[in-house]
Design an enzyme around this catalytic site. Structure first.
Site: not given
Length: 757
Positions: A253, A468, A478
């Site tokens: 993204e 992950r 973020k």
């Protein structure tokens, strides 16, 4: 001016600038939000934290009776209402109690005011729910309805934060449910954050038997893959188009900077394709225009290239907006999607109420969907939802929503945008991806992935999930990095104390070291949380062979050689790499005044001290000379200001106990020394850091030496050039450097030597 003031006020509440501007277009909402913020500031002062700002925005956008605004703002500003469930209950209470005055005792009881839910209570409630359904959880594995656990925990803890409960559910389910067979070889086990030293390289792992992936065109052989009467024909067409080529994609993204976890995803997607002579797309998931910025697109491309990978093609989800819209229309025609008017807050969580519009006739939904496209609905008034239930119990995910925000590529062409749940699998289908490699949190979307492709009778790739990569002593979210920037804890996304890829590059981490680290961690099903020193070890391995040596002094002490052996300065040949002199030399001046580290001299040394002291000479590295102390010059305060020494050839007498580094006629520069940004391993864990990650900042994470001295061999260094400053560590030139004013970041220290004093 009033618009600018309101914009500043709204962004101060935590709204993004596009969201704030969009709010200003709604006169009623902006007036109510302005009034709410102004009243809150009377209690909180000019600064309103983002959590409170979010609640104020929710209040302003959902409150239908302005008379109650001051009453509810007072509860939010005083932190008596501090969670979304409490706010929802408060809004419902004032809606159903329109008469004055409000019974505050009854209101506070009904809205959970004063109820504090501790992490221990959440842990206990989730543990009880998991134990109650353990056998079903293990039996159904990834088809188990996770919403059941969420619902039971919420029933016990009505006022708990939903995200905290979900995090606890995910953690406990991961512990309770044995994972699928490990994808790694026995040599590549990770235990307690330590990677085995004999791990295969990533390319070796991917070429070998470690990954039992399907061959292109044999998607149907994958366990759990859903077939239809059209599957084999679609796979045949897929093979005719791709020629049996492996195709992967890296789909970030563009709303933030890539971090160390993305490095694993980049290596895995590009690496798997490369290992199988395939191709990998870099596809931007640009379906949320409010949060996307040009700087993120270019930074992501830069980081992929920096890690050494070249995409087969750079694509965008927006490339396919026309096709995605056409497929949405077809989905409605087939009775698989419908236009819904449930408010956004009702769709949140794992157990939203069923939509009363689920059985709306297709013809009606087609007309309404076209009206959505033509801008006939306000944001939040209508969505397009798909008729399916996902693995986690989420029902009818949203496919399209209304957003009056210009898109970076399509401008104002669209006012409806597709969601990830709708877009991702269809873009994979369009690009004929063979292996859609996703991190584990997308496992709950696997059913919708297969369902949507099959509902439209288009080619369906296979989604594979892997764990992950996280690091201790770090945050990579973020949102949280933005909080760190706003709090002044770090300078920006590329602050060298962070673990974004731009930050690691600025600190001086070589891309080869990051790739090696990802290979050593391996491709695991379970999440891997590694120790930073393992990454630093990979960095040292690379820099030891690639960073030329130089000498620098951080805290200098002048030394005057009273019997300097020449009338003017000498020039010393210093090897760039002492272990391999075939890599060349550089010259440094050696004059009658040199500068040494202040710690390399002691008037009264403790036992075992081996550097310069009375009666204890030392050698000067690379010069062939030994110096011996003759006089200590002190200032009025008694502080040592300089030393006077004599020198002799190193081969003319007894060998000294130590050789120390030095500089002469040096450059003055700035050196930034970094330590861990956080004090605890898991700064985001409320059990470990109850005050939140911002309370865990290490006050000594950055030490700036403003007048360090470096030998002149580095005078022409450019940003990102790397050196080993002898005995000090590895350093990289920071982009803040100017001509004649170099700035260095310490990348990592040298390896510890237990025998060194």
């Amino acid at each position: 001016m009033a618009t600018l003031d309101s914009l500043s006020l709204f962004t101060g509440l935590g709204l993004s600038e596009p969201k704030a501007r969009e709010t200003l277009k709604n006169a009623a909402l902006s007036a109510q939000l302005r009034e709410a913020a102004t009243q809150a500031q009377e209690t909180l002062g000019p600064t309103v934290d983002k959590a409170t700002g979010t609640l104020l925005y929710g209040l302003a956008s959902r409150l239908r009776d302005p008379r109650r605004l001051s009453f509810l703002v007072s509860y939010i500003a005083s932190k008596k209402i501090c969670t979304e469930p409490q706010l929802s209950a408060a809004l419902e209470y004032v809606r159903t109690h329109p008469l004055d005055p409000i019974n505050t005792v009854d209101f506070e009881r009904e809205c959970g005011v004063g109820v504090m839910v501790t992490p221990e209570q959440i842990e206990e409630a989730v543990e009880t729910a998991v134990n109650r359904h353990r056998s079903q959880l293990l039996g159904e594995r990834y088809h188990f309805n996770m919403g059941l656990l969420m619902g039971e925990a919420r029933a016990v803890l009505k006022w708990a934060d939903g995200r905290t409960i979900k995090h606890e559910v995910d953690m406990q389910v991961a512990k309770a449910r044995p994972e699928a067979a490990d994808w790694r070889t026995a040599k590549d086990v990770v235990e307690n954050g330590e990677a085995a030293s004999q791990a295969l390289s990533l390319m070796e792992q991917l070429r070998g038997e470690a990954l039992k992936f399907h061959k292109p065109g044999e998607n149907y052989k994958t366990p759990g893959y859903v077939t239809t009467p059209h599957t084999m024909d679609l796979l045949k067409q897929h093979l005719e188009i791709t020629g049996g080529q492996v195709r992967t994609r890296f789909p970030p993204e563009p709303n933030g900077i890539l971090h160390i976890g993305h490095a694993k995803a980049i290596n895995f997607n590009f690496g798997y394709a490369k290992a199988n002579n395939g191709i990998c797309f870099l596809r931007f998931d640009d379906t949320n225009p409010e949060k996307e910025e040009a700087k993120f697109f270019s930074a992501i491309c830069d980081m992929v290239a920096w890690l050494g990978y070249t995409p087969y093609k750079v694509t965008y989800a927006s490339d396919y907006f026309d096709q995605l819209y056409a497929w949405a229309v077809e989905l409605i025609r087939r009775g698989r999607a419908y236009v819904c008017h449930q408010p956004g807050e009702e769709l949140k969580g794992h157990n939203p109420p069923p939509s009363p519009w689920r059985e709306r006739p297709a013809e009606e939904s087609l007309l309404l969907f076209e009206a959505m496209r033509r801008g006939k609905f306000a944001e939040g008034e209508a969505t397009l939802r798909m008729k399916l239930v996902m693995e986690d119990g989420k029902m009818d995910p949203v496919a399209y929503r209304v957003k009056y925000t210009a898109h970076h590529r399509t401008g104002d062409t669209w006012c409806i945008y597709p969601t990830y749940d709708y877009t991702h699998c269809l873009c994979d289908s369009i690009e004929h991806i063979t292996h859609s490699l996703c991190t584990k949190e997308f496992q709950a979307r696997r059913s919708s992935y297969f369902w949507l492709c099959n509902a439209l009778d288009v080619y369906c790739p296979v989604q594979w999930e892997y764990g992950r990569l996280n690091l201790h002593y770090a945050v990579v979210s973020k949102r949280k990095i933005l909080q760190l920037v706003a709090a002044g804890a770090v300078r920006d996304w590329d602050d060298p104390r962070l673990f974004t890829l731009t930050a690691l590059r600025r600190r001086g981490f070589p891309p080869e070291a990051i790739n090696t680290f990802c290979a050593r961690v391996g491709v695991t099903v379970a999440q891997a949380t590694m120790e930073p020193h393992l990454l630093e070890a990979c960095v040292r391995d690379v820099l030891n062979d690639t960073a030329p040596r130089a000498m620098a002094v951080l805290e200098s002490l002048p030394v005057i050689i009273t019997n300097f052996p020449a009338a003017k300065s000498l020039y010393i040949q210093v090897p760039n790499f002492p272990a391999d002199e075939t890599k060349g030399f550089h010259q440094v001046p050696f004059g009658p005044t040199v500068f040494i580290e202040r710690t390399d001299f002691k008037e009264e040394p403790e036992p075992g001290y081996k550097r310069l002291a009375w009666g204890q000479p030392v050698g000067l590295r690379h010069t062939g000379y030994i110096i011996e102390l003759q006089c200590v010059v002190k200032g009025p305060s008694g502080c040592v200001e300089s030393l006077e020494v004599t020198c002799r050839r190193a081969d003319s007498g007894e060998k000294p106990k130590a050789f120390i580094h030095w500089v002469s006629q040096p450059l003055t520069c700035e050196i930034r020394l970094y330590e861990r940004l956080f004090q605890h391993k898991n700064p985001e864990d409320p059990a470990e850091v109850p005050g939140g990650f911002l309370s865990d900042l290490n006050p000594a994470s950055l030490h700036v030496v403003e007048a360090a001295l470096v030998d002149c061999s580095v005078a022409l260094a450019k940003p990102f050039d790397k050196f080993q400053f002898e005995r000090l560590g590895y350093f990289s030139v920071d982009p803040d450097s100017l001509q004649g004013q170099l700035v260095f970041n310490r990348t990592v220290t040298l390896k510890e030597d237990p025998g060194k004093v």
